[in-house]
Design an enzyme around this catalytic site. Structure first.
Site, mmCIF file in Angstrom:
data_model
loop_
_atom_site.group_PDB
_atom_site.id
_atom_site.type_symbol
_atom_site.label_atom_id
_atom_site.label_comp_id
_atom_site.label_asym_id
_atom_site.label_seq_id
_atom_site.Cartn_x
_atom_site.Cartn_y
_atom_site.Cartn_z
ATOM 1 N N PHE A 74 -17.571 15.694 -5.992
ATOM 2 C CA PHE A 74 -16.452 14.866 -5.517
ATOM 3 C C PHE A 74 -16.410 13.499 -6.196
ATOM 4 O O PHE A 74 -15.585 12.668 -5.820
ATOM 5 C CB PHE A 74 -16.581 14.607 -4.001
ATOM 6 C CG PHE A 74 -16.552 15.831 -3.134
ATOM 7 C CD1 PHE A 74 -15.359 16.289 -2.601
ATOM 8 C CD2 PHE A 74 -17.720 16.524 -2.835
ATOM 9 C CE1 PHE A 74 -15.323 17.405 -1.775
ATOM 10 C CE2 PHE A 74 -17.697 17.642 -2.003
ATOM 11 C CZ PHE A 74 -16.501 18.085 -1.479
ATOM 12 N N THR A 118 -7.067 18.416 -8.776
ATOM 13 C CA THR A 118 -5.925 17.734 -8.167
ATOM 14 C C THR A 118 -4.595 18.345 -8.588
ATOM 15 O O THR A 118 -4.473 18.901 -9.682
ATOM 16 C CB THR A 118 -5.933 16.254 -8.597
ATOM 17 O OG1 THR A 118 -4.692 15.647 -8.201
ATOM 18 C CG2 THR A 118 -6.060 16.105 -10.109
ATOM 19 N N TYR A 142 -5.298 10.169 -14.853
ATOM 20 C CA TYR A 142 -6.095 10.814 -13.809
ATOM 21 C C TYR A 142 -5.976 12.339 -13.905
ATOM 22 O O TYR A 142 -6.978 13.059 -13.986
ATOM 23 C CB TYR A 142 -5.648 10.308 -12.428
ATOM 24 C CG TYR A 142 -6.230 11.090 -11.279
ATOM 25 C CD1 TYR A 142 -7.613 11.252 -11.175
ATOM 26 C CD2 TYR A 142 -5.414 11.682 -10.322
ATOM 27 C CE1 TYR A 142 -8.158 11.989 -10.125
ATOM 28 C CE2 TYR A 142 -5.954 12.407 -9.276
ATOM 29 C CZ TYR A 142 -7.318 12.568 -9.186
ATOM 30 O OH TYR A 142 -7.846 13.296 -8.156
ATOM 31 N N PHE A 170 -3.936 18.851 -2.924
ATOM 32 C CA PHE A 170 -2.687 18.124 -2.922
ATOM 33 C C PHE A 170 -3.015 16.787 -2.235
ATOM 34 O O PHE A 170 -3.932 16.118 -2.690
ATOM 35 C CB PHE A 170 -1.574 19.014 -2.364
ATOM 36 C CG PHE A 170 -1.120 19.975 -3.469
ATOM 37 C CD1 PHE A 170 -2.032 20.865 -4.050
ATOM 38 C CD2 PHE A 170 0.143 19.916 -3.995
ATOM 39 C CE1 PHE A 170 -1.662 21.678 -5.128
ATOM 40 C CE2 PHE A 170 0.536 20.742 -5.069
ATOM 41 C CZ PHE A 170 -0.369 21.616 -5.627
ATOM 42 N N LEU A 191 -0.805 6.459 0.936
ATOM 43 C CA LEU A 191 0.337 6.212 1.820
ATOM 44 C C LEU A 191 -0.048 6.145 3.299
ATOM 45 O O LEU A 191 0.278 5.159 3.979
ATOM 46 C CB LEU A 191 1.406 7.296 1.595
ATOM 47 C CG LEU A 191 2.639 7.147 2.487
ATOM 48 C CD1 LEU A 191 3.373 5.846 2.191
ATOM 49 C CD2 LEU A 191 3.569 8.342 2.312
ATOM 50 N N PHE A 209 7.487 3.092 -2.676
ATOM 51 C CA PHE A 209 7.635 3.033 -4.131
ATOM 52 C C PHE A 209 8.737 3.965 -4.616
ATOM 53 O O PHE A 209 8.483 5.090 -5.023
ATOM 54 C CB PHE A 209 6.307 3.388 -4.812
ATOM 55 C CG PHE A 209 5.201 2.407 -4.507
ATOM 56 C CD1 PHE A 209 5.403 1.038 -4.658
ATOM 57 C CD2 PHE A 209 3.955 2.847 -4.071
ATOM 58 C CE1 PHE A 209 4.393 0.129 -4.378
ATOM 59 C CE2 PHE A 209 2.933 1.948 -3.797
ATOM 60 C CZ PHE A 209 3.156 0.582 -3.943
ATOM 61 N N ARG A 222 5.322 14.905 -0.706
ATOM 62 C CA ARG A 222 3.935 15.314 -0.941
ATOM 63 C C ARG A 222 3.506 16.303 0.131
ATOM 64 O O ARG A 222 4.076 16.349 1.224
ATOM 65 C CB ARG A 222 2.985 14.094 -0.888
ATOM 66 C CG ARG A 222 3.201 13.081 -2.012
ATOM 67 C CD ARG A 222 2.708 13.628 -3.343
ATOM 68 N NE ARG A 222 2.851 12.670 -4.444
ATOM 69 C CZ ARG A 222 3.962 12.506 -5.160
ATOM 70 N NH1 ARG A 222 5.049 13.224 -4.875
ATOM 71 N NH2 ARG A 222 3.996 11.653 -6.155
ATOM 72 N N ARG A 283 6.383 3.697 -8.636
ATOM 73 C CA ARG A 283 5.028 3.469 -9.130
ATOM 74 C C ARG A 283 4.816 4.366 -10.351
ATOM 75 O O ARG A 283 5.182 5.552 -10.324
ATOM 76 C CB ARG A 283 4.040 3.843 -8.009
ATOM 77 C CG ARG A 283 2.607 3.488 -8.274
ATOM 78 C CD ARG A 283 1.754 3.734 -7.046
ATOM 79 N NE ARG A 283 1.578 5.154 -6.755
ATOM 80 C CZ ARG A 283 0.837 5.624 -5.756
ATOM 81 N NH1 ARG A 283 0.215 4.794 -4.947
ATOM 82 N NH2 ARG A 283 0.728 6.915 -5.567
HETATM 83 N N1 UDP Z 1 3.400 5.451 -1.578
HETATM 84 C C1 UDP Z 1 4.232 4.431 -1.117
HETATM 85 N N2 UDP Z 1 3.657 3.293 -0.610
HETATM 86 C C2 UDP Z 1 2.299 3.119 -0.530
HETATM 87 C C3 UDP Z 1 1.458 4.169 -0.988
HETATM 88 C C4 UDP Z 1 2.051 5.310 -1.510
HETATM 89 O O1 UDP Z 1 5.461 4.551 -1.172
HETATM 90 O O2 UDP Z 1 1.854 2.060 -0.066
HETATM 91 C C5 UDP Z 1 3.998 6.697 -2.104
HETATM 92 C C6 UDP Z 1 3.590 7.026 -3.528
HETATM 93 O O3 UDP Z 1 4.449 6.422 -4.458
HETATM 94 C C7 UDP Z 1 3.695 8.555 -3.520
HETATM 95 C C8 UDP Z 1 3.322 8.943 -2.089
HETATM 96 O O4 UDP Z 1 3.513 7.755 -1.306
HETATM 97 O O5 UDP Z 1 5.036 8.936 -3.752
HETATM 98 C C9 UDP Z 1 1.885 9.401 -1.934
HETATM 99 O O6 UDP Z 1 1.043 8.480 -2.598
HETATM 100 P P1 UDP Z 1 -0.518 8.443 -2.405
HETATM 101 O O7 UDP Z 1 -1.026 7.280 -3.192
HETATM 102 O O8 UDP Z 1 -0.845 8.509 -0.960
HETATM 103 O O9 UDP Z 1 -1.033 9.817 -3.023
HETATM 104 P P2 UDP Z 1 -0.842 10.486 -4.487
HETATM 105 O O10 UDP Z 1 0.321 11.444 -4.310
HETATM 106 O O11 UDP Z 1 -0.597 9.416 -5.482
HETATM 107 O O12 UDP Z 1 -2.119 11.185 -4.708
#
Ligand code: UDP
Length: 342
Positions: A74, A118, A142, A170, A191, A209, A222, A283
């Site tokens: 991990f 991932t 990543y 996921f 998130l 974002f 997601r 983002r």
């Molecule tokens: N996201 C957001 N605000 C935050 C954190 C994440 O809008 O403060 C969005 C991010 O752009 C993505 C989704 O939430 O579309 C999930 O992001 P996270 O970082 O949790 O997981 P990832 O999918 O990047 O592994």
């Protein structure tokens, strides 16, 4: 039968839930972690070896001391946005670090590994539910670093007979507050924790974002899967590897997508707090929609996720964030915020 498992990254979020799962079922757990993002306080089951995958001598010491039946890996840098801004540490830790670990395993005749990969290996998906054969085309460092390590495992199966199961997560979410573990990142980017911390009046203001994606409400979709269900899949993978040679890959998700806005709305109903947020620019590195087909994991591994709805997943995380243990980087902010409310 019980076995002795080395959990690399066992002081971290998903690794600590793995340790809990295995220890509860009588397995011997040893955690290897450099504590860069993990916590000593999260190592509640088994011994901690402080070592770094970038230090082959430390790895050698870890493997010389004890016989392991299998390794679970991990240890990784795992933030999409950070990987775009700072790719080198992603390639050194996730690629070179994994190679060092595999070499140490080979030197010490440990021939089974469960590897954390991932959904980011898929990039912008071209189908609705992503299965294992979906083309891999990462759009951020990543995802690219994890895809390289997946390739190592396929090559090592062929060359050295290494047995492996790659599990592509996921979006890992949720916690086991009753066991004192959950997500505790000093710099939180995910998130659900950000939404819950906003509900507590902690952390920076919540940002969404991008709301101009090609999805129903314009925010990213997601597939959220509980960390305990991920742990169950890893345990099943151990049994599978003992029976089957080769390198095998499974996607792990709930086959259901939720938008950022749906997560915020569900968190509002779980917490009873109207959660304020601002819409911010997209983002870097974020695909619009990532939803798994986990049909193969269910059929071949016998995986049966227990946390299939978003509400209980968020509820478990909420109980964790509301009352973090003293070792959590959020404990201080928490005491502060409570003082403020009182
Ligand atoms: N996201 C957001 N605000 C935050 C954190 C994440 O809008 O403060 C969005 C991010 O752009 C993505 C989704 O939430 O579309 C999930 O992001 P996270 O970082 O949790 O997981 P990832 O999918 O990047 O592994």
């Amino acid at each position: 039968s019980t076995s002795s498992i080395l959990i690399c990254g066992g002081a971290g979020y998903i690794g600590s839930h793995m340790a809990q799962w295995l220890a509860e079922r009588g397995h011997t757990v040893t955690v290897l972690d450099n504590l860069s993002t993990g916590h000593r306080g999260a190592v509640r089951w088994g011994r901690l070896i402080e070592a770094d995958l970038m230090d082959p001598a430390g790895l050698k010491r870890a493997f010389s001391g004890q016989r392991f039946d299998a390794v679970m890996h991990f240890c990784a840098r795992s933030l999409v946005g950070e990987s775009v801004a700072e790719p080198y540490p992603y390639y050194s830790n996730n690629v070179t670090g994994t190679l060092n670990l595999l070499e140490a395993m080979r030197d010490h005749n440990v021939s089974q590994i469960v590897f954390s990969s991932t959904a980011a290996v898929f990039g912008n998906p071209i189908s609705e539910a992503i299965d294992e054969e979906h083309p891999r085309s990462p759009i951020n460092p990543y995802g690219a670093s994890k895809l390289m390590a997946e390739r190592f495992l396929a090559d090592a199966a062929h060359a050295y007979g290494l047995r492996s199961v790659t599990l592509r997560y996921f979006n890992a979410a949720g916690a086991l507050p009753e066991h004192g573990i959950g997500e505790a990142h000093a710099c939180e980017t995910h998130l659900i924790p950000n939404v819950l911390r906003a509900a507590l009046g902690q952390g920076p203001a919540l940002k969404v974002f991008g709301n101009d994606y090609d999805t129903a409400d314009g925010t990213c979709v997601r597939d959220y899967v509980h960390v305990q269900d991920l742990a169950q899949a890893h345990a099943l993978a151990l049994g599978f590897m003992a029976r089957e040679a080769g390198a095998h890959t499974f996607n792990l998700g709930n086959a259901q997508g939720f938008s950022v806005q749906e997560v915020i709305a569900t968190a509002a109903s779980v917490t009873g707090v109207q959660i304020p947020y601002d819409v911010a620019p997209r983002r870097a590195g974020d695909p619009a929609r990532l939803v798994a087909s986990s049909e193969k994991a269910r059929r071949v591994l016998g995986w049966t996720p227990q946390w299939t709805a978003l509400e209980p997943i968020i509820e478990s995380a909420w109980r964790w964030h509301r009352d973090p243990p003293s070792w959590s980087p959020h404990a201080h902010a928490h005491a502060h915020a409570l003082g403020h409310i009182a």
